[in-house]
Motif scaffolding. Structure first.
Motif, PDB file in Angstrom:
ATOM      1  N   UNK A  47      17.229  30.976  -8.832  1.00 16.82           N
ATOM      2  CA  UNK A  47      18.683  30.783  -8.819  1.00 16.82           C
ATOM      3  C   UNK A  47      19.134  30.187  -7.487  1.00 16.82           C
ATOM      4  N   UNK A  48      18.532  30.663  -6.405  1.00 13.92           N
ATOM      5  CA  UNK A  48      18.867  30.140  -5.078  1.00 13.92           C
ATOM      6  C   UNK A  48      18.496  28.658  -4.957  1.00 13.92           C
ATOM      7  N   UNK A  49      17.333  28.284  -5.516  1.00 16.07           N
ATOM      8  CA  UNK A  49      16.922  26.870  -5.509  1.00 16.07           C
ATOM      9  C   UNK A  49      17.892  26.011  -6.314  1.00 16.07           C
ATOM     10  N   UNK A  50      18.322  26.509  -7.468  1.00 17.95           N
ATOM     11  CA  UNK A  50      19.274  25.761  -8.293  1.00 17.95           C
ATOM     12  C   UNK A  50      20.588  25.541  -7.543  1.00 17.95           C
ATOM     13  N   UNK A  51      21.081  26.568  -6.892  1.00 20.00           N
ATOM     14  CA  UNK A  51      22.329  26.455  -6.135  1.00 20.00           C
ATOM     15  C   UNK A  51      22.180  25.466  -4.978  1.00 20.00           C
ATOM     16  N   UNK A  52      21.044  25.513  -4.314  1.00 19.38           N
ATOM     17  CA  UNK A  52      20.768  24.582  -3.218  1.00 19.38           C
ATOM     18  C   UNK A  52      20.781  23.146  -3.739  1.00 19.38           C
ATOM     19  N   UNK A  53      20.206  22.924  -4.920  1.00 18.94           N
ATOM     20  CA  UNK A  53      20.188  21.601  -5.537  1.00 18.94           C
ATOM     21  C   UNK A  53      21.574  21.117  -5.923  1.00 18.94           C
ATOM     22  N   UNK A  54      22.391  22.037  -6.446  1.00 16.40           N
ATOM     23  CA  UNK A  54      23.762  21.667  -6.812  1.00 16.40           C
ATOM     24  C   UNK A  54      24.548  21.211  -5.591  1.00 16.40           C
ATOM     25  N   UNK A  55      24.408  21.955  -4.504  1.00 13.34           N
ATOM     26  CA  UNK A  55      25.137  21.586  -3.289  1.00 13.34           C
ATOM     27  C   UNK A  55      24.653  20.257  -2.711  1.00 13.34           C
ATOM     28  N   UNK A  56      23.351  19.998  -2.829  1.00 14.61           N
ATOM     29  CA  UNK A  56      22.794  18.757  -2.290  1.00 14.61           C
ATOM     30  C   UNK A  56      23.300  17.541  -3.059  1.00 14.61           C
ATOM     31  N   UNK A  57      23.559  17.702  -4.363  1.00 12.03           N
ATOM     32  CA  UNK A  57      24.020  16.578  -5.176  1.00 12.03           C
ATOM     33  C   UNK A  57      25.449  16.169  -4.866  1.00 12.03           C
TER      34      UNK A  57
END
Length: 77
Positions: A47-57
């Motif tokens: 979940x933390x990786x997914x959130x990190x990816x969302x913010x990066x986009x």
């Protein structure tokens, strides 16, 4: 393991290292016929990786407009 002590965001490499460690622990338990540990920690890290990816986009571009940033694929080391 998951979450940072100061409430800030951790980097992708740190999260991936923890995921690899947890996967190794589960594999060792499986090979020895023991009861597998819970996957709750792994779920939280994913979940933390997914959130990190969302913010990066959705990083801000040159003139203050949001711009799309290509996600970095998860690498297996």
């Amino acid at each position: 393991m998951s979450g940072s002590e100061d409430g800030g965001t951790r980097d992708r490499d740190t999260i991936e290292r923890e995921l690899r460690l947890l996967a190794s622990v589960r594999m060792a338990y499986r090979e020895r016929g023991g009861t597998l540990p819970s996957i709750t920690q792994m779920d939280a890290l994913l979940d933390e990786l997914l959130e990190l990816g969302r913010r990066a986009r959705l990083q801000t571009g040159r003139h203050g407009h949001p711009r799309y940033v290509e996600p970095v694929p998860l690498t297996v080391r």
